[in-house]
Write an enzyme that holds these catalytic residues in place. Structure first.
Site, mmCIF file in Angstrom:
data_model
loop_
_atom_site.group_PDB
_atom_site.id
_atom_site.type_symbol
_atom_site.label_atom_id
_atom_site.label_comp_id
_atom_site.label_asym_id
_atom_site.label_seq_id
_atom_site.Cartn_x
_atom_site.Cartn_y
_atom_site.Cartn_z
ATOM 1 N N HIS A 211 0.825 -1.202 0.000
ATOM 2 C CA HIS A 211 0.000 0.000 0.000
ATOM 3 C C HIS A 211 0.862 1.255 0.000
ATOM 4 C CE1 HIS A 211 -3.968 -1.666 0.306
ATOM 5 N NE2 HIS A 211 -3.704 -2.342 1.405
ATOM 6 N N CYS B 152 0.034 1.468 -5.993
ATOM 7 C CA CYS B 152 -0.934 2.283 -6.728
ATOM 8 C C CYS B 152 -0.390 3.690 -6.961
ATOM 9 C CB CYS B 152 -2.249 2.364 -5.951
ATOM 10 S SG CYS B 152 -3.145 0.799 -5.908
ATOM 11 N N ARG C 296 -0.169 2.298 -11.847
ATOM 12 C CA ARG C 296 0.743 1.605 -10.942
ATOM 13 C C ARG C 296 2.134 2.245 -11.024
ATOM 14 N NH1 ARG C 296 -3.474 0.237 -9.747
ATOM 15 N NH2 ARG C 296 -4.366 -1.845 -9.481
#
Length: 253
Positions: A143, A211, A220
């Site tokens: 993340h 991300c 990405r």
């Protein structure tokens, strides 16, 4: 005899509209409060919980593996590095050290599922990609915001920066070669030979994916790195981590 004047139709309608507006305003205010609470939970509280969990995981690993002599720089080893055994799904099998990040160490688990890995355990290893030290493309996801945001600082990485993977046996030192932004469908970035599906790998590579941009999953952010060397964990820490620790100590003076 006095008469009560009849209520005007327009006034009655305005009163009704005022009541509807008041109810609508209360609903919007409630929705705003709920949205604010959700944002607090999503952007702050998930980090608090994930940080606590991931810190506990790292501490547990260090206890299981034994302490490393952080004052001793381990010599670079000759020959191919040891390859760790394939971990069970969702199991933590190592940690990742990235000196360029604010959070320099976090767990590394098998799999990239959100609920069982990335939201709770840290970075996740893409199944079917190479393992640390193995010829091929060892690839991991993490993340960039929320849930511990282990790859929050991924855009800081520059060519030559070290990324170090630690397992029970060894430290594997990779050095960044490039960064790029791709579409989510561009899965060839984690191919055995990055960007060249079907080509037999000859190098030991590492790929990080997150991300992009921040707070969005539209694209990405990809970082590729190439294996530089490995050290035996029993001998101390690799030069890459010793140099980073020294630099941090110097900045703190």
């Amino acid at each position: 005899m006095s008469r009560t004047p009849p209520r005007r139709r327009g006034a009655s309608r305005r009163a009704g509209l005022g009541g509807v507006a008041g109810v609508l305003g209360e609903l919007l205010l409630t929705a705003g409060v709920l949205l604010l609470l959700f944002l607090v939970w999503q952007l702050w509280w998930t980090d608090v919980i994930a940080d606590r969990e991931q810190t506990g995981i790292v501490q547990s690993l260090q206890q299981d593996w034994g302490e490393v002599d952080g004052e001793r720089v381990a010599p670079r080893q000759d020959g191919p590095p040891p390859v760790p055994e394939v971990a069970g799904e969702t199991m933590v099998f190592g940690t990742m050290h990235v000196p360029a990040f604010d959070r320099v160490e976090f767990p590394l688990a098998e799999g990239v599922g959100l609920a069982d890995v990335l939201d709770v355990k840290g970075a996740g290893h893409y199944p079917q990609t190479a393992l640390p030290g193995q010829v091929g493309n060892f690839s991991a996801a993490g993340h960039r915001n929320t849930y511990g945001r282990v790859f929050e600082d991924i855009a800081r990485l520059e060519p030559g920066d070290p990324i170090v993977v630690e397992t029970a046996e060894a430290f594997y030192v990779y050095e960044v070669t490039e960064a790029l932004i791709v579409q989510p469908s561009d899965v060839e970035v984690i191919a055995p030979t990055p960007g060249r599906p079907g080509v037999e790998p000859t190098a030991r590579m590492l790929t990080l994916t997150a991300c992009h941009p921040m707070f969005s999953a539209r694209e990405r952010y990809i970082v590729h790195a190439e294996f530089a060397y490995w050290t035996d964990r029993a001998d101390g820490i690799p030069e890459a981590l010793a140099t980073a620790a020294g630099a941090a100590a110097g900045e703190g003076r």
